[in-house]
Write a protein that holds these residues in place. Structure first.
Motif, mmCIF file in Angstrom:
data_model
loop_
_atom_site.group_PDB
_atom_site.id
_atom_site.type_symbol
_atom_site.label_atom_id
_atom_site.label_comp_id
_atom_site.label_asym_id
_atom_site.label_seq_id
_atom_site.Cartn_x
_atom_site.Cartn_y
_atom_site.Cartn_z
ATOM 1 N N GLN A 1 2.885 -54.191 -16.530
ATOM 2 C CA GLN A 1 2.869 -54.108 -15.069
ATOM 3 C C GLN A 1 2.825 -55.492 -14.429
ATOM 4 O O GLN A 1 3.287 -55.680 -13.306
ATOM 5 N N GLY A 2 2.232 -56.447 -15.115
ATOM 6 C CA GLY A 2 2.277 -57.848 -14.744
ATOM 7 C C GLY A 2 2.041 -58.169 -13.279
ATOM 8 O O GLY A 2 1.234 -57.538 -12.593
ATOM 9 N N ARG A 3 2.781 -59.155 -12.808
ATOM 10 C CA ARG A 3 2.629 -59.674 -11.450
ATOM 11 C C ARG A 3 2.877 -58.598 -10.387
ATOM 12 O O ARG A 3 2.141 -58.500 -9.412
ATOM 13 N N ASP A 4 3.907 -57.771 -10.603
ATOM 14 C CA ASP A 4 4.210 -56.723 -9.628
ATOM 15 C C ASP A 4 3.092 -55.693 -9.545
ATOM 16 O O ASP A 4 2.784 -55.185 -8.458
ATOM 17 N N GLY A 5 2.497 -55.389 -10.689
ATOM 18 C CA GLY A 5 1.383 -54.442 -10.692
ATOM 19 C C GLY A 5 0.176 -54.982 -9.953
ATOM 20 O O GLY A 5 -0.498 -54.251 -9.210
ATOM 21 N N VAL A 6 -0.101 -56.278 -10.149
ATOM 22 C CA VAL A 6 -1.216 -56.920 -9.442
ATOM 23 C C VAL A 6 -0.951 -56.896 -7.942
ATOM 24 O O VAL A 6 -1.824 -56.542 -7.140
ATOM 25 N N ARG A 7 0.258 -57.265 -7.558
ATOM 26 C CA ARG A 7 0.626 -57.285 -6.138
ATOM 27 C C ARG A 7 0.452 -55.916 -5.498
ATOM 28 O O ARG A 7 -0.138 -55.788 -4.416
ATOM 29 N N GLN A 8 0.956 -54.873 -6.144
ATOM 30 C CA GLN A 8 0.866 -53.535 -5.568
ATOM 31 C C GLN A 8 -0.573 -53.061 -5.462
ATOM 32 O O GLN A 8 -0.965 -52.433 -4.464
ATOM 33 N N PHE A 9 -1.380 -53.370 -6.472
ATOM 34 C CA PHE A 9 -2.798 -52.999 -6.448
ATOM 35 C C PHE A 9 -3.516 -53.656 -5.279
ATOM 36 O O PHE A 9 -4.293 -53.015 -4.561
ATOM 37 N N VAL A 10 -3.242 -54.939 -5.051
ATOM 38 C CA VAL A 10 -3.895 -55.662 -3.955
ATOM 39 C C VAL A 10 -3.493 -55.070 -2.609
ATOM 40 O O VAL A 10 -4.347 -54.770 -1.762
ATOM 41 N N LEU A 11 -2.217 -54.874 -2.391
ATOM 42 C CA LEU A 11 -1.751 -54.356 -1.106
ATOM 43 C C LEU A 11 -2.244 -52.932 -0.864
ATOM 44 O O LEU A 11 -2.640 -52.581 0.255
ATOM 45 N N ASP A 12 -2.249 -52.111 -1.907
ATOM 46 C CA ASP A 12 -2.752 -50.735 -1.764
ATOM 47 C C ASP A 12 -4.238 -50.722 -1.429
ATOM 48 O O ASP A 12 -4.693 -49.938 -0.583
ATOM 49 N N THR A 13 -4.998 -51.599 -2.089
ATOM 50 C CA THR A 13 -6.452 -51.645 -1.873
ATOM 51 C C THR A 13 -6.785 -52.093 -0.458
ATOM 52 O O THR A 13 -7.639 -51.505 0.217
ATOM 53 N N VAL A 14 -6.103 -53.128 0.016
ATOM 54 C CA VAL A 14 -6.356 -53.631 1.371
ATOM 55 C C VAL A 14 -5.912 -52.611 2.409
ATOM 56 O O VAL A 14 -6.602 -52.377 3.405
ATOM 57 N N SER A 15 -4.765 -51.974 2.192
ATOM 58 C CA SER A 15 -4.272 -50.966 3.127
ATOM 59 C C SER A 15 -5.236 -49.791 3.226
ATOM 60 O O SER A 15 -5.533 -49.308 4.323
ATOM 61 N N LYS A 16 -5.721 -49.333 2.084
ATOM 62 C CA LYS A 16 -6.655 -48.212 2.055
ATOM 63 C C LYS A 16 -7.968 -48.576 2.736
ATOM 64 O O LYS A 16 -8.585 -47.757 3.426
ATOM 65 N N ALA A 17 -8.398 -49.825 2.591
ATOM 66 C CA ALA A 17 -9.665 -50.259 3.192
ATOM 67 C C ALA A 17 -9.578 -50.264 4.711
ATOM 68 O O ALA A 17 -10.549 -49.938 5.405
ATOM 69 N N GLY A 18 -8.422 -50.646 5.248
ATOM 70 C CA GLY A 18 -8.241 -50.653 6.696
ATOM 71 C C GLY A 18 -9.312 -51.451 7.421
ATOM 72 O O GLY A 18 -9.588 -52.602 7.079
#
Length: 280
Positions: free
Chosen positions: A162-179
Motif C-alpha cells: 500500500q506504500g505511500r498511497d496507502g499512507v496518504r489515503q489513511f491520513v486524508l480519511d482520518t482528518v476528513s472523518k474527524a472534521g
C-alpha cells in the motif's frame, strides 16, 4: 556521576505543567497569526483571531488556554551519567503533576480505571516516556494532551504494497472523518514504521517539533508538504466552519520496520498543542 534531587524534578514538573497550560509555544502562537493573514474565509479569519486573542489573554492572566487541561504526557531524556537521588523518578514526576495542577487551578481530567471512571482528583498519574542518552543532563518536557484531539487519532497496519498511497489515503480519511471534533486548525503527528507501539510514540513525539520544521529525510519532507497541502484543501477550516486552514502543520517521524508490515499512526493535536521543557 551527577546527582539530581527528586525535589528539584518535582518543582520543575509543577512549573512546566502550569506554563504549558497557560502559554502556547511561540511557534504555535505565531502560526495562528500567520494563518489568519492567509485565510480566505471571513469566518475562518474571525475564528483564528479569537484563538490568538484567547492565547494572548491566557498567557497574560496566567489561566488555562483551554478548559481541557489534558492528561500530562512527560518526555524524559536521562543522561546516562545522571543519578536520581531522594526517591523514584516516576514518583517525583507525578508529585510535580499533582502540585502543578492543584496549585495552578487546572482541571483534573484523569480517571483511575478506564471502565469504572472514578477521577483520581489530581490529574495523576502522568504518561511518562523515558529515553536514555549520553551526558549528565536531564531534559523534561511536559505536553498536556487534551482528548478532543486525542480521540480523533488513529492507527492502521498497512501492507507494504500500500506504500505511500496507502499512507496518504489513511491520513486524508482520518482528518476528513474527524472534521471539527479536534478543534482545528490542528497539528498532526504521523509515525511510520517500527511496531504498532513504536509508531504511536513516533506520532506523539512528532507533535513536539516546531511549526514549519521539516524532516531531515528529503522524501519525508516532501510528503509532509504534500499532505499538509491536501489537508488544507479539504475545506474543514478553523473550528470546522470552513476555510483553507484545517492544519497548521504535519510532521512525520519514521523508524525501520519489519519486511511484512507498515505501521502507521496519526496523532492529532488541536490548535493548542501545548508543551514546555527544561534541562536540569
Amino acid at each position: 556521576m551527577r546527582e539530581i534531587k527528586c525535589a528539584q524534578i518535582s518543582s520543575e514538573i509543577a512549573r512546566l505543567c502550569q506554563l504549558a497550560n497557560y502559554q502556547l509555544p511561540p511557534d504555535l502562537a505565531n502560526a495562528l497569526v500567520s494563518a489568519r493573514q492567509q485565510e480566505t474565509s471571513d469566518t475562518g479569519r474571525a475564528v483564528l483571531a479569537e484563538l490568538a486573542e484567547n492565547a494572548r489573554l491566557a498567557a497574560r492572566q496566567q489561566i488555562a488556554i483551554c478548559q481541557d487541561t489534558g492528561m500530562a504526557v512527560v518526555f524524559v531524556q536521562i543522561g546516562q551519567d545522571v543519578r536520581i537521588v531522594g526517591g523514584a523518578l516516576a514518583d517525583a514526576i507525578n508529585a510535580g503533576v499533582r502540585t502543578g495542577y492543584r496549585e495552578g487551578y487546572l482541571r483534573a481530567s484523569v480517571v483511575k480505571d478506564p471502565l469504572d471512571r472514578v477521577n483520581t482528583g489530581d490529574n495523576t498519574p502522568a504518561v511518562i516516556h523515558y529515553d536514555i542518552v549520553p551526558g549528565d543532563q536531564l531534559k523534561l518536557m511536559v505536553a498536556p494532551k487534551g482528548f478532543g484531539s486525542e480521540n480523533m487519532s488513529a492507527a492502521v497496519m498497512l501492507s507494504p504494497s500500500q506504500g505511500r498511497d496507502g499512507v496518504r489515503q489513511f491520513v486524508l480519511d482520518t482528518v476528513s472523518k474527524a472534521g471539527p471534533n479536534p478543534c482545528p486548525p490542528v497539528v498532526i503527528g504521523l509515525g511510520l514504521g517500527g511496531t504498532l507501539e513504536k509508531a504511536a510514540l513516533l506520532a506523539k513525539s512528532a507533535l513536539l517539533r516546531p511549526i514549519g520544521s521539516r524532516s531531515e529525510i528529503p522524501e519525508m519532507a516532501n510528503l509532509e508538504v504534500e499532505l499538509l497541502t491536501e489537508i488544507n484543501q479539504l475545506g474543514i477550516g478553523p473550528s470546522g466552519l470552513g476555510g483553507r486552514t484545517t492544519a497548521l502543520d504535519l510532521h512525520i517521524e519514521t523508524y525501520p520496520t519489519h519486511i511484512a508490515g507498515l505501521p502507521v499512526v496519526l496523532n492529532m493535536g488541536c490548535h493548542a498543542t501545548r508543551h514546555a521543557e527544561t534541562i536540569l
